[in-house]
Design an enzyme around this catalytic site. Sequence first.
Site, PDB file in Angstrom:
ATOM      1  CG  HIS A   1     -27.059  33.544 -18.230  1.00 49.54           C
ATOM      2  ND1 HIS A   1     -26.150  32.724 -17.254  1.00 49.54           N
ATOM      3  CD2 HIS A   1     -26.041  34.162 -19.164  1.00 49.54           C
ATOM      4  CE1 HIS A   1     -25.001  32.914 -17.640  1.00 49.54           C
ATOM      5  NE2 HIS A   1     -24.794  33.668 -18.896  1.00 49.54           N
TER       6      HIS A   1
ATOM      7  N   GLY B   1     -19.878  33.359  -6.115  1.00 48.74           N
ATOM      8  CA  GLY B   1     -20.300  32.219  -6.289  1.00 48.74           C
ATOM      9  C   GLY B   1     -20.425  31.667  -7.710  1.00 48.74           C
TER      10      GLY B   1
ATOM     11  CG  ASP C   1     -32.047  32.448  -8.435  1.00 52.71           C
ATOM     12  OD1 ASP C   1     -31.088  31.742  -7.966  1.00 52.71           O
ATOM     13  OD2 ASP C   1     -32.066  33.727  -8.002  1.00 52.71           O
TER      14      ASP C   1
ATOM     15  NE  ARG D   1     -32.796  24.780 -13.509  1.00 54.13           N
ATOM     16  CZ  ARG D   1     -32.246  25.571 -14.401  1.00 54.13           C
ATOM     17  NH1 ARG D   1     -32.113  25.223 -15.397  1.00 54.13           N
ATOM     18  NH2 ARG D   1     -31.457  26.702 -14.320  1.00 54.13           N
TER      19      ARG D   1
ATOM     20  CD  GLN E   1     -22.268  33.553 -14.476  1.00 55.26           C
ATOM     21  OE1 GLN E   1     -21.832  33.072 -15.302  1.00 55.26           O
ATOM     22  NE2 GLN E   1     -21.691  33.777 -13.356  1.00 55.26           N
TER      23      GLN E   1
HETATM   24  C1  BV8 Z   1     -23.108  33.293 -26.171  1.00 55.81           C
HETATM   25  C2  BV8 Z   1     -29.483  29.883 -18.123  1.00 55.81           C
HETATM   26  C3  BV8 Z   1     -22.943  34.207 -28.470  1.00 55.81           C
HETATM   27  C4  BV8 Z   1     -30.082  28.363 -18.617  1.00 55.81           C
HETATM   28  C5  BV8 Z   1     -26.991  29.411 -18.664  1.00 55.81           C
HETATM   29  C6  BV8 Z   1     -16.199  31.647 -25.427  1.00 55.81           C
HETATM   30  C7  BV8 Z   1     -15.184  30.537 -25.027  1.00 55.81           C
HETATM   31  C8  BV8 Z   1     -15.839  29.251 -24.952  1.00 55.81           C
HETATM   32  C9  BV8 Z   1     -17.390  29.085 -25.040  1.00 55.81           C
HETATM   33  C10 BV8 Z   1     -17.787  30.060 -25.368  1.00 55.81           C
HETATM   34  C11 BV8 Z   1     -17.467  31.560 -25.717  1.00 55.81           C
HETATM   35  N1  BV8 Z   1     -18.475  32.389 -26.013  1.00 55.81           N
HETATM   36  C12 BV8 Z   1     -19.711  31.626 -26.011  1.00 55.81           C
HETATM   37  C13 BV8 Z   1     -19.621  30.352 -25.684  1.00 55.81           C
HETATM   38  C14 BV8 Z   1     -20.209  29.084 -25.550  1.00 55.81           C
HETATM   39  C15 BV8 Z   1     -20.970  29.275 -24.201  1.00 55.81           C
HETATM   40  C16 BV8 Z   1     -20.238  28.755 -23.345  1.00 55.81           C
HETATM   41  O1  BV8 Z   1     -19.964  29.706 -22.400  1.00 55.81           O
HETATM   42  N2  BV8 Z   1     -19.816  27.565 -22.936  1.00 55.81           N
HETATM   43  C17 BV8 Z   1     -18.983  27.129 -21.807  1.00 55.81           C
HETATM   44  C18 BV8 Z   1     -19.411  26.379 -20.817  1.00 55.81           C
HETATM   45  C19 BV8 Z   1     -17.621  26.497 -22.368  1.00 55.81           C
HETATM   46  N3  BV8 Z   1     -21.720  30.430 -24.114  1.00 55.81           N
HETATM   47  C20 BV8 Z   1     -23.083  30.676 -24.691  1.00 55.81           C
HETATM   48  O2  BV8 Z   1     -23.611  29.982 -25.185  1.00 55.81           O
HETATM   49  C21 BV8 Z   1     -23.833  32.220 -23.985  1.00 55.81           C
HETATM   50  N4  BV8 Z   1     -24.017  32.416 -25.633  1.00 55.81           N
HETATM   51  O3  BV8 Z   1     -22.060  33.517 -25.751  1.00 55.81           O
HETATM   52  O4  BV8 Z   1     -23.856  33.808 -27.299  1.00 55.81           O
HETATM   53  C22 BV8 Z   1     -22.547  32.903 -29.055  1.00 55.81           C
HETATM   54  C23 BV8 Z   1     -23.580  32.300 -29.708  1.00 55.81           C
HETATM   55  C24 BV8 Z   1     -23.400  31.039 -30.460  1.00 55.81           C
HETATM   56  C25 BV8 Z   1     -22.081  30.495 -30.216  1.00 55.81           C
HETATM   57  C26 BV8 Z   1     -20.998  31.230 -29.726  1.00 55.81           C
HETATM   58  C27 BV8 Z   1     -21.277  32.200 -29.109  1.00 55.81           C
HETATM   59  C28 BV8 Z   1     -24.866  31.746 -23.322  1.00 55.81           C
HETATM   60  C29 BV8 Z   1     -24.394  31.240 -22.036  1.00 55.81           C
HETATM   61  C30 BV8 Z   1     -25.815  31.152 -21.124  1.00 55.81           C
HETATM   62  C31 BV8 Z   1     -26.008  29.531 -20.982  1.00 55.81           C
HETATM   63  N5  BV8 Z   1     -27.092  29.795 -19.833  1.00 55.81           N
HETATM   64  N6  BV8 Z   1     -28.094  29.603 -17.755  1.00 55.81           N
HETATM   65  C32 BV8 Z   1     -30.532  27.690 -17.250  1.00 55.81           C
HETATM   66  O5  BV8 Z   1     -30.173  28.300 -16.216  1.00 55.81           O
HETATM   67  O6  BV8 Z   1     -30.901  26.742 -17.434  1.00 55.81           O
HETATM   68  S1  BV8 Z   1     -25.659  29.273 -17.841  1.00 55.81           S
HETATM   69  C33 BV8 Z   1     -25.665  28.585 -16.459  1.00 55.81           C
HETATM   70  O7  BV8 Z   1     -24.349  28.355 -16.257  1.00 55.81           O
HETATM   71  C34 BV8 Z   1     -26.403  29.245 -15.307  1.00 55.81           C
HETATM   72  O8  BV8 Z   1     -26.919  30.544 -15.603  1.00 55.81           O
HETATM   73  C35 BV8 Z   1     -25.070  29.197 -14.387  1.00 55.81           C
HETATM   74  O9  BV8 Z   1     -25.462  30.495 -13.483  1.00 55.81           O
HETATM   75  C36 BV8 Z   1     -24.033  29.667 -15.233  1.00 55.81           C
HETATM   76  C37 BV8 Z   1     -22.755  29.638 -14.781  1.00 55.81           C
HETATM   77  O10 BV8 Z   1     -22.363  28.563 -13.826  1.00 55.81           O
HETATM   78  P1  BV8 Z   1     -22.245  29.224 -12.241  1.00 55.81           P
HETATM   79  O11 BV8 Z   1     -23.223  30.397 -12.061  1.00 55.81           O
HETATM   80  O12 BV8 Z   1     -20.989  29.607 -12.203  1.00 55.81           O
HETATM   81  O13 BV8 Z   1     -22.708  28.048 -11.672  1.00 55.81           O
HETATM   82  P2  BV8 Z   1     -21.808  26.622 -11.221  1.00 55.81           P
HETATM   83  O14 BV8 Z   1     -22.490  25.676 -10.797  1.00 55.81           O
HETATM   84  O15 BV8 Z   1     -20.908  26.651 -12.538  1.00 55.81           O
HETATM   85  O16 BV8 Z   1     -20.750  27.107 -10.067  1.00 55.81           O
HETATM   86  C38 BV8 Z   1     -21.139  27.450  -8.990  1.00 55.81           C
HETATM   87  C39 BV8 Z   1     -19.950  28.097  -8.254  1.00 55.81           C
HETATM   88  O17 BV8 Z   1     -20.402  28.663  -6.908  1.00 55.81           O
HETATM   89  C40 BV8 Z   1     -18.900  27.303  -7.954  1.00 55.81           C
HETATM   90  O18 BV8 Z   1     -17.695  27.886  -8.224  1.00 55.81           O
HETATM   91  C41 BV8 Z   1     -19.065  26.849  -6.488  1.00 55.81           C
HETATM   92  O19 BV8 Z   1     -17.583  26.710  -5.787  1.00 55.81           O
HETATM   93  C42 BV8 Z   1     -19.518  28.155  -5.853  1.00 55.81           C
HETATM   94  N7  BV8 Z   1     -20.333  27.763  -4.568  1.00 55.81           N
HETATM   95  C43 BV8 Z   1     -21.182  26.902  -4.371  1.00 55.81           C
HETATM   96  N8  BV8 Z   1     -21.715  27.044  -3.343  1.00 55.81           N
HETATM   97  C44 BV8 Z   1     -21.098  28.385  -2.957  1.00 55.81           C
HETATM   98  C45 BV8 Z   1     -20.451  28.974  -3.747  1.00 55.81           C
HETATM   99  N9  BV8 Z   1     -19.924  29.962  -3.645  1.00 55.81           N
HETATM  100  C46 BV8 Z   1     -20.269  30.905  -2.547  1.00 55.81           C
HETATM  101  N10 BV8 Z   1     -20.822  30.454  -1.742  1.00 55.81           N
HETATM  102  C47 BV8 Z   1     -21.699  29.102  -1.752  1.00 55.81           C
HETATM  103  N11 BV8 Z   1     -22.531  28.827  -0.746  1.00 55.81           N
END
Ligand code: BV8
Length: 244
Positions: free
Chosen positions: A119, A183, A104, A70, A101
Amino acid sequence: MIFPPELLTIMRKCDYIAVLTGAGTSAESGVPTFRDAQTGLWAKYDPQELATPEAFTHNPQLVWDWYAWRRELVAESAPNPGHFALADMASHPARFTLITQNVDGLHQQAGNDGVLELHGSIRRIRCSQDDRIVTEWSGDPRCPDCGGWLRPDVVWFGENLPADALQFASQAARGCDIFLTIGTSGLVQPAASLPLIAAEKGAVTVEINVEDTPLSRFMDFTLHGKSGEVLPELVTAVWGNDSA
Ligand code: BV8
């Protein structure tokens, strides 16, 4: 793109704009979004599984190799017009906060400073044992000081976000006049709650995405399109041609 006139008026007059970006803002730079199907060797892996401390503990070499791949993609990428439009936007309101988030570093490359990286950054490497940032290592990705495995300085699922970045981001959501969410699929917490906090505190909320997300129904305005196309047009529509 035709923008709602009331949105343009509000943006022109407001003092404080806050922005949250997700992987979609880097898609047009060639950086796959987090939910894009992975390609080649990585096609059979789920990013959500690999971006965890458990995966790293279980197989540090695999996780290291995934991030090395990556990092290559990021190194070959460049900011797109959407990134530059946000750098331009920052110069207009009295206050501007960019929260991302993304890992990069493309917002910084486009000229935004003070970017809140919720992140972390894939460009920074740290020792998994003593947490120090490491810039050089020879051969195996091991810490030159303690021999611990090196890891990307990103926040994995299950890890806490950097406290200061999250605090400043929450303050921005609470204090801004307008909150733009660009995004992001709105699935990852706590980042995905920021637009809702802003809405609750009375900010005007705008989503820019190629499709609807779970956040869309809470937004005052949803603009469907690619951020690399919508953002430059929006900046020009609000602040004129001399701006873009
Ligand atoms: C934490 C770094 C305390 C690594 C990433 C509450 C409820 C439910 C779950 C949880 C909660 N609290 C915590 C959680 C757990 C978890 C979580 O959220 N799980 C989810 C998935 C259910 N969160 C965590 O663990 C966080 N820590 O809260 O600490 C804690 C501790 C322990 C236990 C509980 C709580 C840490 C989260 C961080 C994870 N790390 N990244 C790496 O990159 O390898 S997250 C990763 O996903 C990336 O950073 C990314 O940015 C992020 C989110 O994804 P998006 O950015 O939205 O990207 P995605 O691909 O999903 O979507 C792209 C979008 O763009 C789409 O909508 C698409 O339509 C659109 N798009 C595409 N092209 C375009 C566009 N839009 C415009 N123009 C375009 N051209």
